[in-house]
Design an enzyme around this catalytic site. Structure first.
Site, PDB file in Angstrom:
ATOM      1  N   GLY A 189       0.825  -1.203   0.000  1.00 16.59           N
ATOM      2  CA  GLY A 189       0.000   0.000   0.000  1.00 16.59           C
ATOM      3  C   GLY A 189       0.860   1.254   0.000  1.00 16.59           C
ATOM      4  N   VAL A 192      -0.775   7.085   2.346  1.00 12.44           N
ATOM      5  CA  VAL A 192      -0.120   8.058   3.221  1.00 12.44           C
ATOM      6  C   VAL A 192       0.789   7.357   4.244  1.00 12.44           C
ATOM      7  CG1 VAL A 192      -0.522   9.878   4.906  1.00 12.44           C
ATOM      8  CG2 VAL A 192      -2.045   9.656   2.941  1.00 12.44           C
ATOM      9  N   GLU A 212       1.831  -1.465  -4.614  1.00 11.06           N
ATOM     10  CA  GLU A 212       0.549  -0.753  -4.631  1.00 11.06           C
ATOM     11  C   GLU A 212      -0.363  -1.389  -5.686  1.00 11.06           C
ATOM     12  OE1 GLU A 212      -1.259   1.789  -3.029  1.00 11.06           O
ATOM     13  OE2 GLU A 212      -2.703   1.146  -4.549  1.00 11.06           O
ATOM     14  N   ARG A 280      -7.306   1.854   6.847  1.00 12.41           N
ATOM     15  CA  ARG A 280      -7.814   1.586   8.191  1.00 12.41           C
ATOM     16  C   ARG A 280      -9.329   1.421   8.137  1.00 12.41           C
ATOM     17  NH1 ARG A 280      -4.201   2.480  12.159  1.00 12.41           N
ATOM     18  NH2 ARG A 280      -5.773   3.089  13.680  1.00 12.41           N
ATOM     19  N   ALA A 328      -6.787  13.332  11.979  1.00 12.86           N
ATOM     20  CA  ALA A 328      -6.915  13.750  13.372  1.00 12.86           C
ATOM     21  C   ALA A 328      -7.630  15.100  13.493  1.00 12.86           C
ATOM     22  CB  ALA A 328      -5.526  13.836  14.000  1.00 12.86           C
ATOM     23  N   HIS A 452       9.300  38.357   2.419  1.00 13.54           N
ATOM     24  CA  HIS A 452      10.405  37.891   1.571  1.00 13.54           C
ATOM     25  C   HIS A 452      11.672  37.752   2.409  1.00 13.54           C
ATOM     26  CE1 HIS A 452      13.035  37.388  -1.856  1.00 13.54           C
ATOM     27  NE2 HIS A 452      13.849  38.293  -1.302  1.00 13.54           N
TER      28      HIS A 452
HETATM   29  P1  FAD Z   1      -8.363   7.287  17.570  1.00 14.54           P
HETATM   30  O1  FAD Z   1      -7.228   8.209  17.580  1.00 14.54           O
HETATM   31  O2  FAD Z   1      -8.188   5.952  16.929  1.00 14.54           O
HETATM   32  O3  FAD Z   1      -8.776   7.098  19.097  1.00 14.54           O
HETATM   33  C1  FAD Z   1      -9.756   6.214  19.495  1.00 14.54           C
HETATM   34  C2  FAD Z   1      -9.491   5.834  20.938  1.00 14.54           C
HETATM   35  O4  FAD Z   1     -10.640   5.152  21.439  1.00 14.54           O
HETATM   36  C3  FAD Z   1      -8.321   4.857  21.097  1.00 14.54           C
HETATM   37  O5  FAD Z   1      -7.514   5.272  22.169  1.00 14.54           O
HETATM   38  C4  FAD Z   1      -9.005   3.531  21.439  1.00 14.54           C
HETATM   39  O6  FAD Z   1      -8.213   2.712  22.276  1.00 14.54           O
HETATM   40  C5  FAD Z   1     -10.236   4.024  22.181  1.00 14.54           C
HETATM   41  N1  FAD Z   1     -11.363   3.100  22.163  1.00 14.54           N
HETATM   42  C6  FAD Z   1     -11.900   2.407  21.124  1.00 14.54           C
HETATM   43  N2  FAD Z   1     -12.973   1.716  21.530  1.00 14.54           N
HETATM   44  C7  FAD Z   1     -13.142   1.985  22.862  1.00 14.54           C
HETATM   45  C8  FAD Z   1     -14.079   1.580  23.841  1.00 14.54           C
HETATM   46  N3  FAD Z   1     -15.095   0.771  23.539  1.00 14.54           N
HETATM   47  N4  FAD Z   1     -13.915   2.047  25.111  1.00 14.54           N
HETATM   48  C9  FAD Z   1     -12.891   2.880  25.419  1.00 14.54           C
HETATM   49  N5  FAD Z   1     -11.985   3.299  24.534  1.00 14.54           N
HETATM   50  C10 FAD Z   1     -12.114   2.863  23.266  1.00 14.54           C
HETATM   51  N6  FAD Z   1      -3.900  11.951  10.865  1.00 14.54           N
HETATM   52  C11 FAD Z   1      -3.543  13.222  10.667  1.00 14.54           C
HETATM   53  O7  FAD Z   1      -4.418  14.101  10.639  1.00 14.54           O
HETATM   54  N7  FAD Z   1      -2.230  13.593  10.500  1.00 14.54           N
HETATM   55  C12 FAD Z   1      -1.237  12.675  10.510  1.00 14.54           C
HETATM   56  O8  FAD Z   1      -0.058  13.029  10.362  1.00 14.54           O
HETATM   57  C13 FAD Z   1      -1.572  11.317  10.710  1.00 14.54           C
HETATM   58  N8  FAD Z   1      -0.612  10.379  10.737  1.00 14.54           N
HETATM   59  C14 FAD Z   1      -0.946   9.084  10.989  1.00 14.54           C
HETATM   60  C15 FAD Z   1       0.064   8.138  11.011  1.00 14.54           C
HETATM   61  C16 FAD Z   1      -0.226   6.809  11.271  1.00 14.54           C
HETATM   62  C17 FAD Z   1       0.890   5.798  11.304  1.00 14.54           C
HETATM   63  C18 FAD Z   1      -1.585   6.437  11.543  1.00 14.54           C
HETATM   64  C19 FAD Z   1      -1.922   5.015  11.870  1.00 14.54           C
HETATM   65  C20 FAD Z   1      -2.602   7.372  11.504  1.00 14.54           C
HETATM   66  C21 FAD Z   1      -2.296   8.701  11.223  1.00 14.54           C
HETATM   67  N9  FAD Z   1      -3.291   9.695  11.161  1.00 14.54           N
HETATM   68  C22 FAD Z   1      -2.946  10.990  10.902  1.00 14.54           C
HETATM   69  C23 FAD Z   1      -4.708   9.375  11.370  1.00 14.54           C
HETATM   70  C24 FAD Z   1      -5.137   9.741  12.796  1.00 14.54           C
HETATM   71  O9  FAD Z   1      -4.344   9.016  13.711  1.00 14.54           O
HETATM   72  C25 FAD Z   1      -6.598   9.429  13.007  1.00 14.54           C
HETATM   73  O10 FAD Z   1      -7.378  10.056  12.009  1.00 14.54           O
HETATM   74  C26 FAD Z   1      -7.072   9.930  14.368  1.00 14.54           C
HETATM   75  O11 FAD Z   1      -6.321   9.335  15.385  1.00 14.54           O
HETATM   76  C27 FAD Z   1      -8.550   9.639  14.569  1.00 14.54           C
HETATM   77  O12 FAD Z   1      -8.931  10.098  15.815  1.00 14.54           O
HETATM   78  P2  FAD Z   1     -10.137   9.405  16.609  1.00 14.54           P
HETATM   79  O13 FAD Z   1     -10.260  10.161  17.896  1.00 14.54           O
HETATM   80  O14 FAD Z   1     -11.314   9.276  15.739  1.00 14.54           O
HETATM   81  O15 FAD Z   1      -9.658   7.901  16.899  1.00 14.54           O
HETATM   82  P1  AMP Z   2      -4.245   4.658   2.500  1.00 12.90           P
HETATM   83  O1  AMP Z   2      -5.712   4.392   2.558  1.00 12.90           O
HETATM   84  O2  AMP Z   2      -3.850   6.060   2.135  1.00 12.90           O
HETATM   85  O3  AMP Z   2      -3.529   4.174   3.741  1.00 12.90           O
HETATM   86  O4  AMP Z   2      -3.688   3.743   1.297  1.00 12.90           O
HETATM   87  C1  AMP Z   2      -3.755   2.333   1.282  1.00 12.90           C
HETATM   88  C2  AMP Z   2      -3.316   1.853  -0.090  1.00 12.90           C
HETATM   89  O5  AMP Z   2      -3.196   0.419  -0.076  1.00 12.90           O
HETATM   90  C3  AMP Z   2      -4.273   2.191  -1.220  1.00 12.90           C
HETATM   91  O6  AMP Z   2      -3.582   2.944  -2.186  1.00 12.90           O
HETATM   92  C4  AMP Z   2      -4.719   0.829  -1.754  1.00 12.90           C
HETATM   93  O7  AMP Z   2      -4.894   0.829  -3.163  1.00 12.90           O
HETATM   94  C5  AMP Z   2      -3.563  -0.091  -1.372  1.00 12.90           C
HETATM   95  N1  AMP Z   2      -3.919  -1.531  -1.278  1.00 12.90           N
HETATM   96  C6  AMP Z   2      -5.037  -2.072  -0.732  1.00 12.90           C
HETATM   97  N2  AMP Z   2      -5.008  -3.452  -0.808  1.00 12.90           N
HETATM   98  C7  AMP Z   2      -3.839  -3.795  -1.429  1.00 12.90           C
HETATM   99  C8  AMP Z   2      -3.198  -5.036  -1.783  1.00 12.90           C
HETATM  100  N3  AMP Z   2      -3.749  -6.226  -1.534  1.00 12.90           N
HETATM  101  N4  AMP Z   2      -1.983  -5.000  -2.424  1.00 12.90           N
HETATM  102  C9  AMP Z   2      -1.381  -3.789  -2.669  1.00 12.90           C
HETATM  103  N5  AMP Z   2      -1.935  -2.591  -2.352  1.00 12.90           N
HETATM  104  C10 AMP Z   2      -3.136  -2.574  -1.734  1.00 12.90           C
END
Ligand code: FAD
Ligand code: AMP
Length: 475
Positions: A189, A192, A212, A280, A328, A452
């Site tokens: 994949g 991002v 990809e 995700r 986020a 600038h």
């Molecule tokens: P989450 O942050 O997933 O929080 C949910 C919380 O709820 C978790 O702590 C979980 O344990 C808890 N929970 C779940 N079910 C229950 C329950 N039943 N009872 C109690 N607690 C529970 N977004 C950006 O905008 N910028 C970035 O640079 C960025 N980088 C990222 C990099 C990575 C590697 C990843 C994986 C994600 C990234 N994201 C980024 C996406 C971002 O992390 C998510 O969009 C954001 O965290 C979503 O916030 P949320 O509050 O909806 O959920």
């Molecule tokens: P993102 O949703 O930005 O994290 O991107 C996930 C990426 O994974 C997308 O570009 C998808 O096309 C790619 N993807 C999903 N399933 C597969 C797979 N089986 N093999 C290779 N790439 C995949």
């Protein structure tokens, strides 16, 4: 402690903890429940973003950028550094320290705002009741809320036939915690997360191959930007195979064998480690009792209307567990809006002006429509652009790759989209978000004085170029 609250938030990520703080600021008696347990075995509010997402990935991106600069860029500045080494455990420990500081900060903020925090898993029952199973396995606790906000976030998608094992085949959590630089890293994949974490390990010396499935690179981004980015990332040593669908993977003799299917048929790649970053999915396991009445969509998201209300009156849902981009800042703004709606204030979010960022080097950031979206919608538009190669500050800093591209309505000149590939694109895009929020025209940005020398002059020049009057490039 009374078990009755005005607002109970389930989930303490950037959606949930922000909603809880805003609700408390508005005088509402608020509880927040979060299940996440940190490396120290204690509560670690902040969700995916602070613990295993945005923050740790940016921390490692910054560390690995330093290492890359020392090796590849300092010589041009006349700085010689010999025998640069990377101490991976130290880099990971620094990252963990940053995470701890921020999650500790969230705990303090919740406390300071008098939000009752529960470390455990919350389940919504009927009658606006929430049952908490504490993380320390103590007795269950029952709370009643006038309003419940569901903010349970998301988890990585697992491909059938490619099971996570936490060591060889990992998700983001594993790839943020490797204890050494793998010789070879496969990334499924090229989205991002795959690009960001792939860049980290590539800069540290791993041979990184992104597989990809789609034929297009970064299909969501504007085509001019994704074309430039693909070229640039390949130059950086990332091997990117488009149209490569991963079918299965398994560990043999301490290596991961991956079977892919592409235009030439089926074949295999072998890697020391494999990161699966294919997107995700909303997480609602254990969140909803069968009879609670909250409906899910076909995609497993909690079904909400424009104001984030679920099918049950008094129950709201925000962030990654509902429709919209999994970002986020989108989750946090929904949290603020829902808290304000509960308090009887007007609130609404403009999804059209939510900025997107990919924290590669250079960064990619955009807001609004891409050129291909405007074409598909039959909207008449005009385009302006400006390359960072002609921007003084970019040259001074050695950041001459990339460009700013601006799209505006052909008739009204209203800005419809801005796409940036370049250093600090994540910061530069904010100016464009503000302009679009105020329904600004490219003429507005063209008339604003930009300091600038700054990278923001490239935004200015792109706006001028739209009207054929850029100063530092041909029109
Ligand atoms: P989450 O942050 O997933 O929080 C949910 C919380 O709820 C978790 O702590 C979980 O344990 C808890 N929970 C779940 N079910 C229950 C329950 N039943 N009872 C109690 N607690 C529970 N977004 C950006 O905008 N910028 C970035 O640079 C960025 N980088 C990222 C990099 C990575 C590697 C990843 C994986 C994600 C990234 N994201 C980024 C996406 C971002 O992390 C998510 O969009 C954001 O965290 C979503 O916030 P949320 O509050 O909806 O959920
Ligand atoms: P993102 O949703 O930005 O994290 O991107 C996930 C990426 O994974 C997308 O570009 C998808 O096309 C790619 N993807 C999903 N399933 C597969 C797979 N089986 N093999 C290779 N790439 C995949």
């Amino acid at each position: 402690m009374s078990d009755k609250f005005d607002v109970i938030v389930i989930g303490g990520g950037p959606g949930g903890y922000v909603a809880a703080i805003r609700a408390a600021q508005l005088g509402l008696k608020t509880a927040c429940i979060d299940a996440f347990t940190g490396k120290d075995g204690k509560a670690s509010p902040g969700g995916t973003c602070l613990n295993v997402g945005c923050i740790p990935s940016k921390t490692l991106l910054d560390s690995s950028k330093h290492f890359h600069h020392v090796q590849h860029d300092y010589a041009a500045h006349g700085i010689t550094v010999s025998d640069a080494q990377i101490d991976v455990p130290q880099m990971i420990a620094r990252k963990d320290g940053v995470v701890r500081k921020l999650t500790g900060g969230v705990s303090q903020l919740l406390k300071g705002n008098k939000v009752s925090f529960f470390h455990g898993t919350g389940k919504l029952k009927t009658g606006l009741e929430v049952e908490i199973t504490p993380a320390d396995e103590g007795d269950t606790i029952s709370l009643h809320g006038k309003n419940i906000i569901l903010a349970s976030g998301s988890v990585p998608i697992e491909i059938p036939g490619v099971p996570f094992d936490g060591e060889y085949i990992v998700d983001n959590v594993g790839a943020l915690d490797f204890d050494h630089v793998p010789d070879t890293l496969g990334v499924i994949g090229a989205g991002v997360i795959g690009l960001e974490l792939g860049s980290v390990w590539n800069r540290l010396g791993s041979k990184v191959t992104l597989l990809e499935a789609l034929p297009d690179f970064l299909a969501l981004a504007d085509k001019d930007i994704s074309k430039q980015a693909l070229r640039e990332f390949k130059k950086q040593g990332l091997e990117i195979h488009l149209g490569s669908m991963v079918k299965s993977a398994g560990v043999e003799d301490g290596k991961v064998k991956v079977t892919i299917e592409d235009a030439k048929g089926e074949h295999q790649h072998t890697f020391e480690r494999l990161l699966v970053s294919v997107g995700r999915k909303p997480y609602t396991d254990g969140l909803l009792s069968e009879d609670c009445g909250v409906k899910l969509t076909e995609k497993g998201q909690i079904d909400v209307n424009e104001q984030s209300q679920t099918s049950v009156p008094g129950v709201w849902a925000i962030g990654d567990c509902v429709r919209g981009p999994m970002l986020a800042h989108k989750a946090s703004e929904e949290g603020v809006a829902v808290a304000e709606l509960i308090a009887g204030k007007p609130a609404n979010i403009h999804f059209d002006t939510v900025p997107w960022v990919v924290y590669t080097d250079p960064e990619i950031a955009w807001v609004g429509k891409t050129e291909q979206e405007l074409q598909a919608a039959g909207i008449d538009y005009k385009t302006g652009s400006f390359p960072f190669a002609a921007n003084g500050r970019a040259l001074a800093g050695g950041h001459s790759s990339g460009m700013v591209k601006m799209l505006a309505d052909a008739e009204t000149d209203e800005i419809l989209g801005v796409h940036i590939f370049g250093a600090n694109a994540s910061e530069l895009v904010s100016e464009c978000v503000v302009a679009m929020e105020f329904q600004g025209a490219s003429e507005d940005l063209a008339r604003i004085v930009h300091a600038h020398p700054t990278l923001s002059e490239a935004v200015h020049e792109a706006a001028l170029h739209l009207d054929g009057r850029a100063i530092h490039r041909g029109n």
